[in-house]
Scaffold this active site. Structure first.
Site, short mmCIF file in Angstrom:
data_model
loop_
_atom_site.label_atom_id
_atom_site.label_comp_id
_atom_site.label_asym_id
_atom_site.label_seq_id
_atom_site.Cartn_x
_atom_site.Cartn_y
_atom_site.Cartn_z
N VAL A 1 -3.38 5.91 -10.17
CA VAL A 1 -3.70 4.73 -10.99
C VAL A 1 -2.54 3.75 -10.93
CG1 VAL A 1 -4.22 3.92 -13.34
CG2 VAL A 1 -5.17 6.10 -12.52
N LEU B 1 3.02 9.34 -22.02
CA LEU B 1 1.74 9.20 -21.33
C LEU B 1 1.38 7.74 -21.09
CD1 LEU B 1 -0.19 11.98 -23.29
CD2 LEU B 1 1.03 12.18 -21.11
N HIS B 2 0.70 7.50 -19.98
CA HIS B 2 0.23 6.16 -19.60
C HIS B 2 -1.20 6.29 -19.07
CE1 HIS B 2 1.01 7.48 -15.54
NE2 HIS B 2 2.29 7.67 -15.79
N HIS C 1 -2.08 9.21 -16.70
CA HIS C 1 -2.34 10.50 -17.35
C HIS C 1 -3.72 10.50 -18.02
CE1 HIS C 1 2.24 10.32 -17.69
NE2 HIS C 1 2.07 11.45 -17.04
N ARG D 1 8.56 6.60 -15.55
CA ARG D 1 9.90 6.09 -15.24
C ARG D 1 9.93 4.58 -15.01
NH1 ARG D 1 10.56 11.38 -12.37
NH2 ARG D 1 12.29 12.44 -13.41
N GLN E 1 3.50 17.42 -4.44
CA GLN E 1 3.34 18.37 -5.56
C GLN E 1 1.92 18.94 -5.59
OE1 GLN E 1 4.89 17.43 -9.59
NE2 GLN E 1 2.77 17.11 -10.16
N LYS F 1 -0.70 10.76 -7.21
CA LYS F 1 0.59 10.06 -7.33
C LYS F 1 1.71 10.94 -6.79
CE LYS F 1 4.12 7.81 -9.04
NZ LYS F 1 4.85 8.41 -10.12
N ASP F 2 1.62 12.25 -7.12
CA ASP F 2 2.63 13.22 -6.66
C ASP F 2 1.97 14.07 -5.58
OD1 ASP F 2 4.89 12.90 -8.83
OD2 ASP F 2 2.98 12.78 -9.86
#
Ligand code: AMP
Length: 289
Positions: free
Chosen positions: A180, A33-34, A37, A191, A157, A153-154
């Protein structure tokens, strides 16, 4: 905060929360997590009574040559971040093939959203979104949540999950949260840890390229081909998987921008594939993403 290690434990926990009259929110993640998240947790926390985070590296969405086995993990740090964000339960489904997990032996069902599962990431990752839709369906049902939040971000998705939830009438509110970034603009990602120091510096060219494209759109450049040339020229990467300007809802490629559009990029640096996207808004500064 409770850690739950089987589908049955998760279901029992949710049943109790419901019996107590509580609403439930879910943040699905693959862990490591970052702050991206954490922003999803902070966003959902005030909207529900009970907040669940799931941490599961979903084998269905990885191709054999991808990084399933080496995907970064740090359970202790993840738990600390969840605790800081006031999470009530962290769900760690056991691995595929475990009878207590999301995919017990004999699990064969897959969920597809063909209209949105083409172009962009679907071209180079043909099984990816089937894996994502299937795991998200399982998580939404097992947790029995009222709301779930996913990051822009996705972007593809998020569109696929919204459509799946609508088509299957799952009765879960899907919330999209802004992307973010690191202070220099790089989209935060688990990643990013794979990047060498030199590639980390070059990686900022993704968000720069998208920013240049937005600046051009804001000053009236609405034809897509020249915008793509501008963006490609600014990318300092080893390989461009795609750079596309698409309709923000249908994700169909555009030739000319009319109203808000979306630009999305995927590029490889070293062995790491990174993605980014942002709104393109004519005659405006666009959103911060
Ligand atoms: P992942 O763990 O990469 O599967 O991501 C779990 C959730 O966090 C997904 O909804 C992602 O879109 C979201 N997420 C990942 N990175 C970011 C970011 N930089 N900003 C906002 N949301 C993110």
């Amino acid at each position: 905060m409770q850690a739950l290690h089987s589908v049955a434990q998760m279901q029992a926990w949710s049943r109790q929360a419901r019996a107590d009259g509580h609403t439930i929110g879910l943040v699905p993640t693959m862990g490591y997590l970052h702050p991206g998240h954490a922003s999803l947790m902070a966003r959902l926390r005030p909207q529900v009574d009970r907040l669940v985070v799931s941490i599961y590296v979903n084998p269905l969405q990885f191709a054999p040559h991808e990084d399933f086995d080496t995907y970064p993990r740090d359970e202790q740090r993840d738990l600390a971040i969840c605790r800081e964000q006031g999470v009530d339960a962290v769900f760690f489904p056991p691995p595929a093939g475990d009878p207590a997990g999301l995919y017990p032996p004999g699990f064969e069902t897959r969920i597809q959203v063909p209209a949105l599962d083409r172009g962009l990431c679907a071209t180079s990752r043909p099984h990816f979104f089937t894996g994502v839709a299937t795991v998200v369906y399982r998580l939404l049902r097992v947790v029995g949540c009222d709301r779930a939040v996913f990051g822009e971000k996705d972007y593809q998705q998020l569109a696929i999950i919204r459509r799946m939830v609508r088509d299957l009438d799952l009765g879960v509110e899907i919330d999209g949260a802004p992307l973010v970034r690191e202070p220099d603009g790089l989209a935060m990602s688990s990643r990013n840890v794979y990047l060498s120091p030199a590639d980390r510096e070059r990686a900022v060219s993704l968000s720069r390229a998208l920013g240049l494209m937005q600046a051009a759109v804001a000053s009236g450049s609405l034809e897509v081909q020249p915008l793509l040339e501008l963006g490609r020229g600014a990318l300092d990467v080893d390989e461009i998987d795609y750079l596309e300007v698409v309709d923000k809802d249908s994700l169909e490629p555009l030739e000319r921008i009319r109203g808000e559009a979306r630009v999305a990029v995927a590029a490889v640096l070293g062995k790491t594939r990174l993605i980014d996207n942002r709104a393109l808004v004519p005659g405006a500064l666009g959103d911060a993403a």
